[in-house]
Design an enzyme around this catalytic site. Structure first.
Site, short mmCIF file in Angstrom:
data_model
loop_
_atom_site.label_atom_id
_atom_site.label_comp_id
_atom_site.label_asym_id
_atom_site.label_seq_id
_atom_site.Cartn_x
_atom_site.Cartn_y
_atom_site.Cartn_z
N ASN A 189 45.59 35.83 50.74
CA ASN A 189 46.15 34.70 50.00
C ASN A 189 46.39 35.17 48.57
O ASN A 189 45.45 35.33 47.80
CB ASN A 189 45.14 33.54 50.04
CG ASN A 189 45.57 32.37 49.17
OD1 ASN A 189 46.68 32.34 48.66
ND2 ASN A 189 44.67 31.41 49.00
N LYS B 158 47.70 33.62 46.23
CA LYS B 158 47.63 32.52 45.26
C LYS B 158 48.83 32.60 44.32
O LYS B 158 49.91 33.04 44.75
CB LYS B 158 46.29 32.53 44.52
CG LYS B 158 45.11 32.59 45.50
CD LYS B 158 43.79 32.27 44.88
CE LYS B 158 42.70 32.32 45.95
NZ LYS B 158 41.40 31.94 45.46
N HIS C 101 43.56 24.31 51.10
CA HIS C 101 42.74 25.22 50.29
C HIS C 101 42.00 24.41 49.21
O HIS C 101 42.55 23.43 48.68
CB HIS C 101 43.63 26.29 49.64
CG HIS C 101 42.84 27.39 49.02
ND1 HIS C 101 42.22 27.26 47.80
CD2 HIS C 101 42.54 28.62 49.48
CE1 HIS C 101 41.58 28.39 47.53
NE2 HIS C 101 41.75 29.23 48.53
N GLU D 191 41.59 24.88 46.21
CA GLU D 191 42.33 24.77 44.95
C GLU D 191 43.40 23.68 45.06
O GLU D 191 43.71 23.00 44.08
CB GLU D 191 42.94 26.13 44.57
CG GLU D 191 41.85 27.09 44.10
CD GLU D 191 42.11 28.56 44.41
OE1 GLU D 191 43.25 28.93 44.71
OE2 GLU D 191 41.13 29.34 44.34
N GLU E 226 35.47 28.37 53.50
CA GLU E 226 35.47 28.94 52.16
C GLU E 226 34.56 28.11 51.25
O GLU E 226 35.00 27.08 50.70
CB GLU E 226 36.88 28.94 51.57
CG GLU E 226 37.87 29.80 52.31
CD GLU E 226 38.99 30.30 51.38
OE1 GLU E 226 39.24 31.50 51.40
OE2 GLU E 226 39.59 29.49 50.65
N GLY F 189 36.44 33.46 44.08
CA GLY F 189 36.80 34.05 42.79
C GLY F 189 35.63 34.29 41.86
O GLY F 189 35.82 34.57 40.68
N SER G 30 35.20 35.74 47.79
CA SER G 30 34.75 37.05 47.28
C SER G 30 34.59 38.10 48.37
O SER G 30 33.64 38.89 48.33
CB SER G 30 33.46 36.88 46.46
OG SER G 30 33.69 36.03 45.34
P1 13P Z 1 38.60 35.25 46.44
O1 13P Z 1 38.66 36.27 47.56
O2 13P Z 1 39.35 35.69 45.22
O3 13P Z 1 37.21 34.81 46.17
O4 13P Z 1 39.40 33.97 46.96
C1 13P Z 1 39.11 33.45 48.21
C2 13P Z 1 40.14 32.47 48.55
O5 13P Z 1 40.22 31.42 47.96
C3 13P Z 1 41.08 32.81 49.63
O6 13P Z 1 41.83 31.72 50.01
#
Ligand code: 13P
Length: 251
Positions: free
Chosen positions: A9, A11, A97, A99, A169, A175, A215
């Site tokens: 992803n 983002k 997601h 976010e 997740e 992150g 992560s």
């Molecule tokens: P990270 O791998 O940067 O922690 O993000 C995970 C994520 O949100 C994947 O959709």
């Protein structure tokens, strides 16, 4: 047997030009020694460019989007519909997601509509669920995550479950560099599969793939993938670093 599924992803990272360079280099360098299914989810504006390279260079990588609207078209300024994604050769779509839930008002209800709409248009949803740190510390992570899943799967037909990917997740792991232990991640993925079996059937639950995300990096992927109920990873930050992403695919 479930095929391991590694999805990246991106983002809100990478212009379409950077995306072209990344997929060209990835196609050239990666070996896929585990025969994983690999999917990249670039921003909408890079989907077409990335797909062109996948096709012309015959790269065995699937294309995914990071979100979609549930309607086919209409007055929804700034949104992208399932029909548009299908026309671009998109196969997967990340839905719900954390976010999107936190900053863009996605709820279990809209996630549910999007999941139903994705299946209707032959797109395979990667449906995200996960708890906050507060919920985990209060000891309510499992019940929260499972009820999130049940609400997001309302009226989703059993025949679609083999094409469903659930991405667990935990928000506190996204992150932050702080991943869930593989045991905690697996316990949740196991609980998710058991609930899927209760909602549908054992055989459907055995076919659905469950990813861990939060992560994921080269140093923790091998252990995560060795767990019984973790079928893959949804990778954020490490999916825009070529060497890391290749190392993750070749865990
Ligand atoms: P990270 O791998 O940067 O922690 O993000 C995970 C994520 O949100 C994947 O959709």
């Amino acid at each position: 047997m479930r095929t391991p599924f590694i999805a990246g992803n991106w983002k809100m990272n990478m212009t379409h030009l950077e995306g072209i360079k990344f997929i060209q280099e990835l196609g050239y360098e990666y070996k896929n020694k585990n025969n994983c299914e690999v999917c990249l989810c670039p921003p909408f504006i890079a989907l077409r460019s990335v797909k062109n390279i996948i096709d012309t260079d015959h790269i065995d990588i699937k294309l995914g989007a990071q979100n979609m609207h549930f309607e086919e078209n209409g007055a929804f300024t700034g949104e992208v519909s399932p029909l548009m994604l299908k026309a671009l050769g998109v196969e997967y779509v990340i839905i719900g997601h954390s976010e999107r839930r936190e900053y863009f008002a996605d709820t279990n209800e809209t996630v549910n509509k999007k999941v139903i709409s994705a299946f209707k248009h032959n797109l395979k949803p990667i449906m995200c669920i996960g708890e906050s740190l507060k919920i985990r510390e209060n000891g309510n992570a499992e019940s929260f995550v499972l009820s999130q899943m049940v609400e997001c799967l309302k009226e989703v037909d059993a025949k679609n479950i083999a094409d469903l990917t659930v991405a667990y997740e935990p928000i506190w792991a996204i992150g932050t560099g702080k991943n869930a232990t593989s045991k905690d991640a697996n316990d949740m993925c196991r609980a998710i599969r058991i609930r899927l079996a209760e909602l549908y059937s054992n055989s459907f639950a055995e076919q659905a793939r469950i990813q861990y995300g939060g992560s994921v990096k080269p140093s923790n992927i091998t252990e995560l993938m060795s767990m019984s109920d973790i079928d893959g990873a949804l990778v954020g930050g490490a999916s825009i670093k070529l060497e890391d992403f290749i190392a993750i695919i070749n865990y």
